[in-house]
Design a protein around this motif. Structure first.
Motif, short mmCIF file in Angstrom:
data_model
loop_
_atom_site.label_atom_id
_atom_site.label_comp_id
_atom_site.label_asym_id
_atom_site.label_seq_id
_atom_site.Cartn_x
_atom_site.Cartn_y
_atom_site.Cartn_z
N SER A 26 -18.53 55.81 -63.46
CA SER A 26 -18.15 56.69 -64.58
C SER A 26 -17.93 58.12 -64.11
O SER A 26 -17.06 58.82 -64.61
N GLU B 285 -8.77 53.73 -67.58
CA GLU B 285 -7.94 53.17 -68.65
C GLU B 285 -8.76 53.01 -69.93
O GLU B 285 -8.31 53.34 -71.03
N ASN B 286 -9.98 52.56 -69.76
CA ASN B 286 -10.88 52.36 -70.90
C ASN B 286 -11.17 53.70 -71.60
O ASN B 286 -11.11 53.80 -72.82
N THR C 155 -22.03 45.54 -71.72
CA THR C 155 -20.58 45.74 -71.69
C THR C 155 -20.26 46.13 -70.25
O THR C 155 -21.07 46.81 -69.61
N ARG D 249 -9.99 50.99 -63.83
CA ARG D 249 -10.32 50.23 -65.05
C ARG D 249 -11.13 51.10 -66.03
O ARG D 249 -10.90 51.07 -67.24
N ILE D 250 -12.05 51.89 -65.47
CA ILE D 250 -12.86 52.76 -66.34
C ILE D 250 -11.98 53.87 -66.91
O ILE D 250 -12.12 54.25 -68.08
N GLU E 189 -20.84 39.49 -72.43
CA GLU E 189 -20.13 40.72 -72.79
C GLU E 189 -20.23 40.93 -74.30
O GLU E 189 -19.88 40.06 -75.08
N ASP F 193 -19.45 43.32 -77.82
CA ASP F 193 -18.49 44.26 -78.39
C ASP F 193 -19.35 45.23 -79.21
O ASP F 193 -19.91 44.85 -80.23
N ALA G 10 -18.37 48.27 -69.00
CA ALA G 10 -18.15 49.69 -68.70
C ALA G 10 -19.42 50.53 -68.80
O ALA G 10 -19.43 51.69 -68.38
N ASN H 292 -8.04 54.95 -73.42
CA ASN H 292 -7.85 54.21 -74.68
C ASN H 292 -8.79 54.73 -75.75
O ASN H 292 -8.42 54.89 -76.89
N TYR H 293 -10.02 55.04 -75.33
CA TYR H 293 -11.00 55.56 -76.29
C TYR H 293 -10.52 56.91 -76.83
O TYR H 293 -10.59 57.18 -78.03
#
Ligand code: GSH
Length: 232
Positions: free
Chosen positions: A177, A224-225, A16, A221-222, A40, A42, A18, A228-229
């Motif tokens: 991260s 935002e990810n 993935t 981007r990380i 990628e 999921d 991230a 969202n989590y």
């Protein structure tokens, strides 16, 4: 990039974007100049290929070399050296057996003593536990900074050479991260007051040609990810 297909078989990486464990493998692949197909995954809906390739842990990354799976990021990075000697700028692990053991020791320390408590601090809902685990992770980084000072030999890399090596790749996978964590949680994991040399080292990792825009995702981007989590 050397085409692994031409010189040493076909490489496919299940991951993935991230995942810091996937990023360390991508770093290693880039530094060794190896071409690969990135698939990628999921992790909420794992592919049959992932489940069949890593039936024990069912996690990414998995490297498929001519269809044969190699699991666990540290094992994969070591495998790339073994399977593609002399590729790219050369081996990530040193050739001297003692120096190899030292590098592997720090690789293991990074995952057990830094990543494990840091990860726990992110996922726990107890504020007290969050602070305790974060304290353990930062203490481990201070120890890692001490190792860096001993190992870098004026070169700026854990490898003690002009280019990054095994420990650089393993810790390097976490840099994106760590930076995003600072934005999301408001605590600098890589703190210039505690670990100034690692902060400077992290700048060098993201500035590497091998990583730029390709391996370590943009912090935004990380972030935002992660946000969202956290909403879920
Ligand atoms: N020790 C493993 C850790 C890999 C890992 O934790 N992967 C996560 C993504 S960062 C994963 O696949 N999670 C999905 C799951 O646990 O089901 C390694 O070094 O490869």
């Amino acid at each position: 990039m050397a085409a692994a297909g031409g010189s040493g078989g076909e490489l496919k990486l299940l991951g993935t974007w991230a995942s810091p464990f996937v990023q360390r493998v991508r770093l290693a692949l880039s530094l060794k100049g190896l071409d690969y197909e990135f698939v990628e995954e999921d992790t909420k809906n794992k592919s049959e290929l992932l489940l069949a390739s890593n039936p024990v842990h069912k996690k990414v990354p998995v490297l498929l070399h001519d269809g044969k799976p190699v699991c666990e990021s540290q094992v994969i990075v070591q495998y790339l050296d073994d399977a593609f000697p002399g590729s790219g700028d050369g081996e990530l692990l040193p050739s001297d057996p003692y120096a190899r053991a030292v590098a592997r020791f720090w690789g293991s320390y990074i995952d057990s003593n830094f990543f494990a408590p840091w990860n726990k601090s992110f996922y726990t809902t107890s504020e007290e536990e969050k602070a305790t685990e974060m304290g353990k992770a930062q203490a481990a980084l201070e120890t890692i900074e001490g190792a860096f000072t001993e190992m870098e030999k004026g070169k700026g890399w854990f490898s003690g050479e002009d280019r990054p090596g095994y420990v650089d790749v393993l810790l390097g996978g976490f840099v994106g991260s760590m930076r995003a964590y600072g934005v999301v949680v408001g605590v600098d994991v890589l703190d210039a007051a505690r670990t100034p040399r690692l902060v400077a080292w992290a700048e060098c990792i993201v500035a590497l040609d091998a990583t730029k825009g390709k391996v370590i995702p943009e912090v935004e981007r990380i972030v935002e990810n992660a946000r969202n989590y956290m909403k879920k």
